[in-house]
Design a protein around this motif. Structure first.
Motif, PDB file in Angstrom:
ATOM      1  N   GLY A   1      38.744  -9.152   0.096  1.00 12.35           N
ATOM      2  CA  GLY A   1      38.631 -10.623   0.355  1.00 12.35           C
ATOM      3  C   GLY A   1      39.972 -11.328   1.036  1.00 12.35           C
TER       4      GLY A   1
ATOM      5  N   GLN B   1      40.404 -11.816  18.405  1.00  6.54           N
ATOM      6  CA  GLN B   1      38.914 -11.649  17.620  1.00  6.54           C
ATOM      7  C   GLN B   1      38.342 -12.663  17.584  1.00  6.54           C
TER       8      GLN B   1
ATOM      9  N   THR C   1      41.179  -5.477   2.853  1.00  8.96           N
ATOM     10  CA  THR C   1      40.879  -6.995   3.371  1.00  8.96           C
ATOM     11  C   THR C   1      39.448  -7.074   3.577  1.00  8.96           C
ATOM     12  N   ASP C   2      38.887  -6.757   4.280  1.00  2.70           N
ATOM     13  CA  ASP C   2      37.396  -6.727   4.521  1.00  2.70           C
ATOM     14  C   ASP C   2      36.964  -6.150   3.179  1.00  2.70           C
ATOM     15  N   THR C   3      37.087  -5.433   2.393  1.00  3.39           N
ATOM     16  CA  THR C   3      36.294  -5.663   1.095  1.00  3.39           C
ATOM     17  C   THR C   3      36.596  -6.505  -0.057  1.00  3.39           C
TER      18      THR C   3
ATOM     19  N   ASN D   1      35.873  -7.990  13.892  1.00  5.82           N
ATOM     20  CA  ASN D   1      36.088  -8.715  12.120  1.00  5.82           C
ATOM     21  C   ASN D   1      37.696  -8.066  11.698  1.00  5.82           C
ATOM     22  N   ALA D   2      38.206  -7.382  11.266  1.00  7.09           N
ATOM     23  CA  ALA D   2      39.083  -7.651  10.374  1.00  7.09           C
ATOM     24  C   ALA D   2      39.515  -5.821  10.777  1.00  7.09           C
ATOM     25  N   ALA D   3      38.527  -5.307  10.523  1.00  8.75           N
ATOM     26  CA  ALA D   3      38.811  -3.508  10.996  1.00  8.75           C
ATOM     27  C   ALA D   3      38.688  -3.735  11.804  1.00  8.75           C
TER      28      ALA D   3
ATOM     29  N   GLY E   1      43.671  -3.541   7.235  1.00  7.02           N
ATOM     30  CA  GLY E   1      41.730  -3.923   7.658  1.00  7.02           C
ATOM     31  C   GLY E   1      41.118  -4.111   6.371  1.00  7.02           C
ATOM     32  N   PHE E   2      40.596  -2.756   6.569  1.00  9.96           N
ATOM     33  CA  PHE E   2      39.261  -2.402   5.801  1.00  9.96           C
ATOM     34  C   PHE E   2      39.831  -2.707   3.677  1.00  9.96           C
TER      35      PHE E   2
END
Length: 412
Positions: free
Chosen positions: A374, A40, A370-372, A46-48, A367-368
């Motif tokens: 937090g 990363q 997690t980004d959404t 990013n995480a996604a 991952g999505f």
């Protein structure tokens, strides 16, 4: 299973070499997980996008499942797996040398594509060679290679990169060489059919032909397909994101990440052997699965539901004992007992194609999420919800027509 009594000691050699194969496959996959933060940082993603690395790998792995199984049944299963196995070792080395993110993605996708050839033909070969009485335990031993490889991959990356401060690219070299060596061993040991093999025929004496459509008309096969999808989704949430979760949410780092993450694969070894033995002893898989899948659900959600560290450790150990790695050999027996002999590789290819479709979705969706949101919590809860569907599918498996195999062939 008419050819089982003719296999003699060959099936033991098959079990050993295919166990080594799965050690190599899973170690190559999991070298990525402890170095996700390094990757990363290296590529500024990013995480996604980080989840996309695993998703594309398993997209490549999944798309080859059905073609490799079908072509293996038609032209030879050994001809499919040996070149592909050595090929993925070469591609793993190349992947680790890429300096641009999208080139890394491309080469890792191709590595997954070559890995995907292995599953259907391998379980077709082993199911044909292993005596029926030992089918689940034999498959469980082969499956244990996944657990050993999973742990080995964690440790190889954690020790070389986190502890020895080597480049994150080093583990790709290490695993690539190991894979190529095992591929050569496999080429020497594996035969297309076990000793004394006799091809299946129809009543008229004609060679039996596979009708792929018949596989989707078999109730137990369909339910096994659903169950493995739900099981693999949860497994790949844990496989892909557990090290990241331990670092970011629990404050665990370095070799401690490898140790905690390894609780799952190491606990799965006695779990898969015990439940494999129990399934063979009962002569049925449904009762065993009705214990395993509900416990897998409870342990999956417990990873994030409770804050106490001891609960996390217990949840990971319980998941290892009853989760995907241990469930898989029992489901493999369901498929082997319901699939036509002439289409074993194709049946296992479809089984793993459907199951591994979850491996494409799980890393990116988690991952999505997690980004959404937090955090990773909702990703684990979604995995738990799918396991509830798996429980329902197992409940409807019909084993009323099964005959328990009492005779055990002597190993010569």
């Amino acid at each position: 299973m008419d050819n089982k009594k003719l296999s003699n000691s060959y099936w033991i050699k098959i079990v050993i070499v295919f166990t080594l194969g799965w050690i190599a496959i899973y170690a190559t996959r999991t070298i990525l997980n402890p170095i996700m933060t390094n990757i990363q940082t290296e590529f500024a993603i990013n995480a996604a996008q980080l989840g996309l690395i695993s998703s594309l790998f398993f997209l490549g792995y999944t798309v080859t499942q059905i073609p490799s199984g079908f072509l293996g049944d038609k032209f030879g299963r050994k001809k499919m797996i040996i070149p592909a196995f050595i090929g993925f070792g070469i591609l793993a080395i190349i992947s680790g040398q890429m300096t641009a993110f999208y080139m890394f993605l491309t080469m890792w996708f191709l590595t997954g594509t070559f890995q995907g050839v292995f599953y259907g033909p391998q379980y077709g070969l082993s199911s044909e060679a292993i005596p029926q009485k030992r089918l689940t335990i034999g498959s469980a031993i082969i499956n244990s290679g996944m657990a050993i490889g999973m742990s080995a991959g964690y440790w190889i990356s954690s020790v070389t990169v986190q502890e020895m401060d080597m480049s994150w690219r080093t583990p790709f070299w290490i695993m690539g060489v190991i894979v190529i060596v095992i591929g050569i061993i496999m080429w020497v040991v594996v035969k297309e059919h076990p000793p004394g093999y006799k091809a299946p025929t129809t009543v008229s004496g004609e060679p039996e032909k596979l009708k792929v459509s018949s596989l989707f008309k078999n109730r137990n096969l369909l339910l096994a397909f659903i169950t493995i999808f739900c099981s693999i989704y949860g497994f790949f949430v844990i496989l892909t994101w557990l090290p990241y979760y331990l670092e970011t949410a629990r404050g665990i780092s370095g070799t401690s990440v490898a140790f905690v993450s390894s609780l799952v694969p190491w606990a799965s070894i006695p779990g898969m052997l015990f439940f494999g033995w129990l399934s063979d002893k009962l002569g049925k898989q449904r009762p065993v699965l009705l214990v395993m899948v509900p416990l897998a659900f409870l342990s999956t959600i417990s990873i994030v539901l409770f804050e106490q560290m001891w609960v996390l450790y217990v949840a990971l150990i319980v998941y290892g004992i009853v989760g995907k790695l241990s469930t898989n050999p029992v489901l493999i027996a369901v498929v082997a007992n319901n699939a036509p002999r002439v289409g074993l590789a194709t049946s296992f290819g479809i089984y793993n194609f459907i199951g591994m479709s979850a491996s494409i979705l799980a890393p990116y969706i988690t991952g999505f999420i997690t980004d959404t949101t937090g955090n990773l919590d909702m990703g684990f809860y979604l995995a738990g919800a799918l396991l509830v569907i798996g429980i329902i599918a197992v409940f409807f498996i019909d084993e009323s027509g099964y005959k328990k195999v009492e005779h055990i062939e002597k190993v010569k």
